[in-house]
Design a protein around this motif. Structure first.
Motif, mmCIF file in Angstrom:
data_model
loop_
_atom_site.group_PDB
_atom_site.id
_atom_site.type_symbol
_atom_site.label_atom_id
_atom_site.label_comp_id
_atom_site.label_asym_id
_atom_site.label_seq_id
_atom_site.Cartn_x
_atom_site.Cartn_y
_atom_site.Cartn_z
ATOM 1 N N GLU A 275 -27.364 3.677 5.370
ATOM 2 C CA GLU A 275 -28.467 3.227 6.344
ATOM 3 C C GLU A 275 -28.153 4.032 7.225
ATOM 4 O O GLU A 275 -27.504 2.947 8.263
ATOM 5 C CB GLU A 275 -28.912 2.027 6.159
ATOM 6 C CG GLU A 275 -30.365 2.137 7.268
ATOM 7 C CD GLU A 275 -30.829 0.281 7.037
ATOM 8 O OE1 GLU A 275 -31.340 0.800 8.059
ATOM 9 O OE2 GLU A 275 -30.404 -0.483 6.154
ATOM 10 N N CYS A 276 -28.697 4.491 8.491
ATOM 11 C CA CYS A 276 -28.627 5.303 9.347
ATOM 12 C C CYS A 276 -28.749 4.302 10.074
ATOM 13 O O CYS A 276 -30.520 3.946 9.857
ATOM 14 C CB CYS A 276 -28.718 6.672 9.511
ATOM 15 S SG CYS A 276 -30.281 6.729 9.267
ATOM 16 N N GLU A 277 -28.292 4.140 11.496
ATOM 17 C CA GLU A 277 -29.345 2.886 12.652
ATOM 18 C C GLU A 277 -28.991 3.718 14.228
ATOM 19 O O GLU A 277 -29.969 2.897 14.808
ATOM 20 C CB GLU A 277 -28.383 1.259 12.198
ATOM 21 C CG GLU A 277 -29.034 0.989 10.925
ATOM 22 C CD GLU A 277 -30.168 0.144 11.326
ATOM 23 O OE1 GLU A 277 -30.627 -0.017 12.291
ATOM 24 O OE2 GLU A 277 -30.681 -0.484 10.061
ATOM 25 N N GLY A 278 -28.796 3.691 14.070
ATOM 26 C CA GLY A 278 -28.470 4.601 15.631
ATOM 27 C C GLY A 278 -27.618 6.426 15.818
ATOM 28 O O GLY A 278 -27.107 6.520 15.580
ATOM 29 N N ILE A 279 -28.105 6.668 16.400
ATOM 30 C CA ILE A 279 -27.627 8.373 16.692
ATOM 31 C C ILE A 279 -26.630 8.406 18.109
ATOM 32 O O ILE A 279 -27.883 7.510 19.707
ATOM 33 C CB ILE A 279 -28.380 8.791 16.662
ATOM 34 C CG1 ILE A 279 -28.071 10.600 16.780
ATOM 35 C CG2 ILE A 279 -29.306 9.147 18.018
ATOM 36 C CD1 ILE A 279 -29.233 11.753 15.999
ATOM 37 N N LEU A 287 -24.391 5.831 13.539
ATOM 38 C CA LEU A 287 -23.884 5.131 13.156
ATOM 39 C C LEU A 287 -24.886 4.543 11.856
ATOM 40 O O LEU A 287 -25.643 5.077 11.344
ATOM 41 C CB LEU A 287 -24.021 3.835 14.413
ATOM 42 C CG LEU A 287 -23.401 3.809 15.316
ATOM 43 C CD1 LEU A 287 -24.274 2.299 16.444
ATOM 44 C CD2 LEU A 287 -22.246 3.667 15.184
ATOM 45 N N VAL A 288 -23.555 3.965 10.950
ATOM 46 C CA VAL A 288 -24.462 4.301 9.915
ATOM 47 C C VAL A 288 -23.658 2.801 9.187
ATOM 48 O O VAL A 288 -22.527 2.136 9.477
ATOM 49 C CB VAL A 288 -23.697 4.715 9.060
ATOM 50 C CG1 VAL A 288 -24.006 4.761 6.951
ATOM 51 C CG2 VAL A 288 -24.068 6.033 9.159
ATOM 52 N N TRP A 309 -20.259 1.767 10.490
ATOM 53 C CA TRP A 309 -19.395 3.327 10.572
ATOM 54 C C TRP A 309 -20.194 4.584 11.348
ATOM 55 O O TRP A 309 -21.075 4.633 11.736
ATOM 56 C CB TRP A 309 -19.194 4.004 8.790
ATOM 57 C CG TRP A 309 -18.533 2.642 7.404
ATOM 58 C CD1 TRP A 309 -19.136 1.454 6.892
ATOM 59 C CD2 TRP A 309 -17.436 3.396 6.804
ATOM 60 N NE1 TRP A 309 -18.082 1.198 7.091
ATOM 61 C CE2 TRP A 309 -17.091 1.592 6.439
ATOM 62 C CE3 TRP A 309 -16.674 4.290 7.037
ATOM 63 C CZ2 TRP A 309 -15.824 2.108 5.721
ATOM 64 C CZ3 TRP A 309 -15.715 4.042 6.452
ATOM 65 C CH2 TRP A 309 -14.944 2.933 5.830
ATOM 66 N N LYS A 310 -19.394 5.590 11.680
ATOM 67 C CA LYS A 310 -19.363 6.705 12.195
ATOM 68 C C LYS A 310 -19.795 7.886 11.381
ATOM 69 O O LYS A 310 -18.641 8.134 11.015
ATOM 70 C CB LYS A 310 -18.798 7.218 13.027
ATOM 71 C CG LYS A 310 -19.153 8.090 14.467
ATOM 72 C CD LYS A 310 -18.123 7.871 15.334
ATOM 73 C CE LYS A 310 -18.440 9.183 16.650
ATOM 74 N NZ LYS A 310 -17.397 8.565 17.455
ATOM 75 N N MET A 346 -21.940 0.308 22.196
ATOM 76 C CA MET A 346 -22.570 0.669 21.071
ATOM 77 C C MET A 346 -22.834 -1.095 21.087
ATOM 78 O O MET A 346 -21.971 -2.261 20.942
ATOM 79 C CB MET A 346 -22.150 1.094 19.402
ATOM 80 C CG MET A 346 -22.096 0.229 18.153
ATOM 81 S SD MET A 346 -21.734 0.135 16.762
ATOM 82 C CE MET A 346 -20.326 -0.703 17.031
ATOM 83 N N ALA A 347 -24.255 -1.697 20.848
ATOM 84 C CA ALA A 347 -24.446 -2.670 20.609
ATOM 85 C C ALA A 347 -24.843 -3.668 19.091
ATOM 86 O O ALA A 347 -25.116 -2.452 18.416
ATOM 87 C CB ALA A 347 -25.360 -3.363 21.569
#
Length: 368
Positions: A275-279, A287-288, A309-310, A346-347
């Protein structure tokens, strides 16, 4: 909870998270560790507190809260106190926390996100009925000005889960499923792009356009990139039994070219959760939340046993690097990551595998 009781509670949380960081860490872990681990196959995971094993590039920000979102200037982080709660904002320089929605009686919001002009989008129901209905059928969009004391304004759209918000314009994207739009087939989903218009006296959504629609998979919009010409989204992949009942869920990282309508699966690993969550700035990496560590740690696949993960968005699914190791511990996971607009941080949040998606027990800051 009355206003005085709420502010006392928040003050205690702020003291624990800012003035006495290790106490805040303990409070977060006490809440987190109180959850039972429902999956008894976690034989290779360690017992303990993942916060006691943080690398030097990760700091604890708060002892409470979930679903972080960076401000456009990367100097603040908006977040939720809890699911169906109030929206807060933390100043990264001073670590001071202010409440954004404490003037809303019985606020039950699920997410808070920054618009490119510094204002906010809130997501959640007007009132709480129950977890399923309030998180699905009654989930809607709200606008909140950054001017202190402002109150949320309905934007008149019911939507599913989270959304994509441009870092350069007032463009947004959201998804809808049958729960919000009964005319959609039961397992169908659609992605809509539009703009937040502030030219009149009341904020509104304009230029709404369905950009992708399909059957069988729920979608969730995530991030715009490449000058808002492309968008990442999640394709959730339900696992159903012979009777059609959903018994699990996997996911893939997808991108949609808004000019050509080309859709690409970037995670390319069936039977896993991605699930991608932040670019990242530049749009080459995302981010995944992924369960790929289950390959060697064991445990149930899906959105519970996840770490951050990235992933490189090159369509191969091969450049996949693990960033957190919270799922090495029984019941532990790191979730809901976002990248600062300057690409330095990254938060994310401490979470427990026994909880629904999005539930968190404090925010952390990862330095790249």
């Amino acid at each position: 909870m009355n206003g005085l009781a709420f502010f006392v509670a928040i003050s205690l949380c702020i003291v624990s998270a800012v003035s006495v960081p290790f106490q805040g860490r303990n409070i977060a872990f006490q809440l987190y560790s109180g959850k039972s681990v429902s999956d008894d196959t976690l034989k290779k995971r360690k017992v303990g507190n993942p916060l006691d094993h943080l690398p030097k590039n990760i700091d604890v920000l708060t002892g409470f809260g979930e679903r972080a979102d960076f401000s456009p200037d990367s100097k603040r982080i908006a977040f939720m106190t809890k699911s169906f709660g109030d929206a807060m904002v933390l100043d990264l320089a001073t670590r001071q926390i202010k409440c954004l929605t404490c003037n809303v009686p019985a606020a039950v919001f699920l997410r808070v996100m920054h618009l490119s002009n510094g204002d906010y989008i809130l997501i959640g129901p007007e009132k709480f009925e129950d977890i399923r209905i309030s998180r699905s059928r009654d989930n809607e969009l709200w606008y909140l000005s950054k001017v202190p004391g402002s109150k949320p304004i309905k934007l008149g759209v019911l939507m599913s889960e989270g959304m994509a918000i441009s870092k350069k314009s007032m463009k947004i994207a959201y998804s809808q499923v049958h729960d919000q739009v009964p005319q959609l087939a039961e397992h169908a989903s659609r992605l809509t792009v539009c703009e937040v218009d502030l030219s009149g006296g009341t904020p509104k959504l304009i230029n709404q356009k369905t950009v992708y629609e399909g059957a069988g998979y729920p979608y969730e919009a995530q991030d715009f990139f490449d000058n808002d010409s492309k968008m990442t989204f999640v394709r959730y992949e339900p696992i159903r039994d012979a009777a059609g009942k959903q018994i699990g869920q996997l996911a893939s990282v997808m991108t949609l070219d808004l000019k050509t309508n080309e859709v690409i699966n970037h995670s390319k690993k069936p039977t896993t959760y991605n699930e991608c969550e932040g670019i990242f700035p530049g749009g080459k990496y995302t981010l995944v939340e992924a369960d790929r560590q289950c390959d060697w740690l064991g445990g149930k696949r899906g959105g519970s046993n996840i770490d951050i993960w990235k992933l490189k968005l090159d369509g191969t699914g091969k450049d996949f690097v693990r960033l957190t190791n919270f799922n090495d511990f029984e019941g532990g996971k790191a979730s809901n990551p976002v990248v600062s607009n300057d690409g330095k941080y990254m938060a994310f949040q401490l979470a427990n595998t026994a909880d629904p998606a999005g539930v968190g027990y404090g925010l952390l800051l990862y330095k790249f």
